[in-house]
Design an enzyme around this catalytic site. Sequence first.
Site, PDB file in Angstrom:
ATOM      1  N   GLU A  12      42.515 -79.802  64.368  1.00  0.00           N
ATOM      2  CA  GLU A  12      43.492 -80.078  63.323  1.00  0.00           C
ATOM      3  C   GLU A  12      44.862 -79.521  63.695  1.00  0.00           C
ATOM      4  O   GLU A  12      44.964 -78.387  64.161  1.00  0.00           O
ATOM      5  CB  GLU A  12      43.018 -79.439  62.009  1.00  0.00           C
ATOM      6  CG  GLU A  12      43.623 -80.088  60.802  1.00  0.00           C
ATOM      7  CD  GLU A  12      44.243 -79.083  59.869  1.00  0.00           C
ATOM      8  OE1 GLU A  12      43.996 -77.884  60.022  1.00  0.00           O
ATOM      9  OE2 GLU A  12      45.005 -79.521  58.988  1.00  0.00           O
ATOM     10  N   GLN A  71      36.206 -87.821  61.215  1.00  0.00           N
ATOM     11  CA  GLN A  71      35.602 -86.604  60.656  1.00  0.00           C
ATOM     12  C   GLN A  71      36.010 -86.332  59.206  1.00  0.00           C
ATOM     13  O   GLN A  71      37.180 -86.436  58.845  1.00  0.00           O
ATOM     14  CB  GLN A  71      35.961 -85.373  61.498  1.00  0.00           C
ATOM     15  CG  GLN A  71      35.126 -84.159  61.079  1.00  0.00           C
ATOM     16  CD  GLN A  71      35.424 -82.906  61.875  1.00  0.00           C
ATOM     17  OE1 GLN A  71      36.501 -82.327  61.755  1.00  0.00           O
ATOM     18  NE2 GLN A  71      34.474 -82.474  62.690  1.00  0.00           N
ATOM     19  N   CYS A 101      34.354 -75.437  60.089  1.00  0.00           N
ATOM     20  CA  CYS A 101      35.728 -74.947  59.945  1.00  0.00           C
ATOM     21  C   CYS A 101      35.752 -73.533  59.357  1.00  0.00           C
ATOM     22  O   CYS A 101      35.173 -73.285  58.299  1.00  0.00           O
ATOM     23  CB  CYS A 101      36.533 -75.902  59.063  1.00  0.00           C
ATOM     24  SG  CYS A 101      38.235 -75.373  58.897  1.00  0.00           S
ATOM     25  N   ASN A 203      29.176 -76.995  72.637  1.00  0.00           N
ATOM     26  CA  ASN A 203      30.620 -76.792  72.463  1.00  0.00           C
ATOM     27  C   ASN A 203      30.957 -75.299  72.463  1.00  0.00           C
ATOM     28  O   ASN A 203      30.232 -74.497  71.888  1.00  0.00           O
ATOM     29  CB  ASN A 203      31.067 -77.443  71.138  1.00  0.00           C
ATOM     30  CG  ASN A 203      32.508 -77.118  70.760  1.00  0.00           C
ATOM     31  OD1 ASN A 203      32.773 -76.617  69.674  1.00  0.00           O
ATOM     32  ND2 ASN A 203      33.442 -77.393  71.645  1.00  0.00           N
ATOM     33  N   GLY A 204      32.077 -74.980  73.127  1.00  0.00           N
ATOM     34  CA  GLY A 204      32.619 -73.623  73.098  1.00  0.00           C
ATOM     35  C   GLY A 204      32.823 -73.019  74.467  1.00  0.00           C
ATOM     36  O   GLY A 204      31.885 -72.925  75.257  1.00  0.00           O
ATOM     37  N   GLU A 205      34.105 -72.665  74.766  1.00  0.00           N
ATOM     38  CA  GLU A 205      34.456 -71.894  75.969  1.00  0.00           C
ATOM     39  C   GLU A 205      34.198 -72.612  77.291  1.00  0.00           C
ATOM     40  O   GLU A 205      33.826 -71.971  78.273  1.00  0.00           O
ATOM     41  CB  GLU A 205      33.730 -70.543  75.980  1.00  0.00           C
ATOM     42  CG  GLU A 205      34.137 -69.588  74.883  1.00  0.00           C
ATOM     43  CD  GLU A 205      35.602 -69.147  74.919  1.00  0.00           C
ATOM     44  OE1 GLU A 205      36.119 -68.896  76.022  1.00  0.00           O
ATOM     45  OE2 GLU A 205      36.209 -69.070  73.847  1.00  0.00           O
ATOM     46  N   GLY A 227      37.398 -78.551  73.679  1.00  0.00           N
ATOM     47  CA  GLY A 227      38.631 -78.548  72.896  1.00  0.00           C
ATOM     48  C   GLY A 227      39.774 -77.936  73.677  1.00  0.00           C
ATOM     49  O   GLY A 227      40.495 -78.608  74.422  1.00  0.00           O
TER      50      GLY A 227
HETATM   51  C1  LIG Z   1      43.649 -75.340  66.389  1.00  0.00           C
HETATM   52  C2  LIG Z   1      42.214 -75.765  66.197  1.00  0.00           C
HETATM   53  C3  LIG Z   1      41.920 -76.754  65.283  1.00  0.00           C
HETATM   54  C4  LIG Z   1      40.593 -77.163  65.087  1.00  0.00           C
HETATM   55  N1  LIG Z   1      40.318 -78.176  64.198  1.00  0.00           N
HETATM   56  C5  LIG Z   1      39.038 -78.627  64.050  1.00  0.00           C
HETATM   57  C6  LIG Z   1      38.735 -79.747  63.207  1.00  0.00           C
HETATM   58  O1  LIG Z   1      39.618 -80.377  62.601  1.00  0.00           O
HETATM   59  N2  LIG Z   1      37.428 -80.114  63.104  1.00  0.00           N
HETATM   60  C7  LIG Z   1      36.423 -79.464  63.769  1.00  0.00           C
HETATM   61  O2  LIG Z   1      35.253 -79.840  63.644  1.00  0.00           O
HETATM   62  N3  LIG Z   1      36.689 -78.429  64.596  1.00  0.00           N
HETATM   63  C8  LIG Z   1      37.963 -78.007  64.757  1.00  0.00           C
HETATM   64  N4  LIG Z   1      38.229 -76.987  65.633  1.00  0.00           N
HETATM   65  C9  LIG Z   1      37.139 -76.422  66.451  1.00  0.00           C
HETATM   66  C10 LIG Z   1      37.040 -77.165  67.802  1.00  0.00           C
HETATM   67  O3  LIG Z   1      36.661 -78.503  67.602  1.00  0.00           O
HETATM   68  C11 LIG Z   1      35.997 -76.491  68.733  1.00  0.00           C
HETATM   69  O4  LIG Z   1      34.771 -76.459  68.066  1.00  0.00           O
HETATM   70  C12 LIG Z   1      36.402 -75.074  69.127  1.00  0.00           C
HETATM   71  O5  LIG Z   1      37.754 -75.014  69.517  1.00  0.00           O
HETATM   72  C13 LIG Z   1      35.515 -74.547  70.272  1.00  0.00           C
HETATM   73  O6  LIG Z   1      35.609 -75.371  71.401  1.00  0.00           O
HETATM   74  P1  LIG Z   1      36.541 -74.976  72.681  1.00  0.00           P
HETATM   75  O7  LIG Z   1      36.155 -73.581  73.089  1.00  0.00           O
HETATM   76  O8  LIG Z   1      36.222 -76.018  73.708  1.00  0.00           O
HETATM   77  O9  LIG Z   1      37.965 -75.018  72.196  1.00  0.00           O
HETATM   78  C14 LIG Z   1      39.544 -76.555  65.823  1.00  0.00           C
HETATM   79  C15 LIG Z   1      39.861 -75.551  66.752  1.00  0.00           C
HETATM   80  C16 LIG Z   1      41.165 -75.156  66.950  1.00  0.00           C
HETATM   81  C17 LIG Z   1      41.466 -74.074  67.975  1.00  0.00           C
END
Ligand SMILES: Cc1cc2nc3c(=O)[nH]c(=O)nc-3n(C[C@H](O)[C@H](O)[C@H](O)COP(=O)(O)O)c2cc1C
Length: 329
Positions: A12, A71, A101, A203-205, A227
């Site tokens: 977001e 979503q 969230c 998902n994550g890191e 992400g």
């Molecule tokens: C700025 C920001 C906004 C996010 N917005 C959403 C969102 O709208 N919906 C959602 O399911 N997850 C959201 N997330 C979580 C990410 O989808 C993801 O699960 C999280 O960043 C971990 O993955 P990563 O380590 O690859 O970044 C958001 C994360 C960040 C940092």
Amino acid sequence: MPLGRIALAPMEGVVDFHVRKVLTEIGGIDFCVTEFMRVTTQLQPRKIFYKLCPELKTAAETAYQVPVHYQLLGNNPELLAEHALRAADLGAKVVDLNFGCPAKTVNKHKGGAVLLQTPHEIFNIVQAVAQALEDSPARLTAKMRLGYEDKSLVFENLAAIQEAGATELVVHARTKVEGYKPPAHWQWLARIREKATIPIIANGEIWSPEDYQRCRDVSGCTDVMIGRGLLADPFLAQRIRLNILDQPSIADLAAVLHYYLSMIAPDVPEIFVLARGKQWSNMMRKHSIEACDLFDQTKRCTSAVEIMNLLEKTAQQPRYFQDLFAYQP
Ligand SMILES: Cc1cc2nc3c(=O)[nH]c(=O)nc-3n(C[C@H](O)[C@H](O)[C@H](O)COP(=O)(O)O)c2cc1C
């Protein structure tokens, strides 16, 4: 294990229509997910759906034929069902429910990760939405964290989601309380997979091809969602696909950022161009010392022209990935 799907995570305020377009143009991404639509009191008008996901007008795909999932976030089963049906009517092929969230305002209104404390509510939501979509071609997916304060209800939440009719589940391998603090607990994904009857997406890191490999080894998941790693290195999905261990140069990153800003500039106020430039450049910092330097310079920019000039100059340095992304400012 053969290469699985790589999804661009919903973010977001960051991953909007234009970011999805740029990243899927570079390639390697199998699907994207929109930022969440918060469902609170009444059915949102169609124009709000299109605003969040302009791709609904193009078969729910980006300009590079990559599917975009829609979503929703909320706690009212009937209202969420209505929104899911409207998204499907407008062309969404996949509707995703957000149970991850961590934002205070969202959680205060009983949306997002807070629901992980009450698996029966999650069941009711998923069931209502799945039933609403029964006669449409759209399918339902979900995204959750390992829990709210702790991981004690993780299997109850998995059961609620899969038994109520979701077809796959992304798991961000941390609790709400763990926020974004490393590490992500990929080993928990392996435990979840043992009990899962639907595909689990890790998902994550994941910040590098090496992380991708380790995440899949530890979790046993075929598919991953990335992400922040894809914002820090927009070439990451392609590097994973093509097994490229070399990193992009600062010029490659600057070219991507310049491309993105020149794409949004005609339609938004100058202040927004500047803000988005600083925001993405900030997210690239994780990539290298040069990217940290670039961020320090973008931080000092006071106009869109200034940041564009800086990026144009930086993009003149040697490029490594021009064959993957030919744009030259
Ligand atoms: C700025 C920001 C906004 C996010 N917005 C959403 C969102 O709208 N919906 C959602 O399911 N997850 C959201 N997330 C979580 C990410 O989808 C993801 O699960 C999280 O960043 C971990 O993955 P990563 O380590 O690859 O970044 C958001 C994360 C960040 C940092």
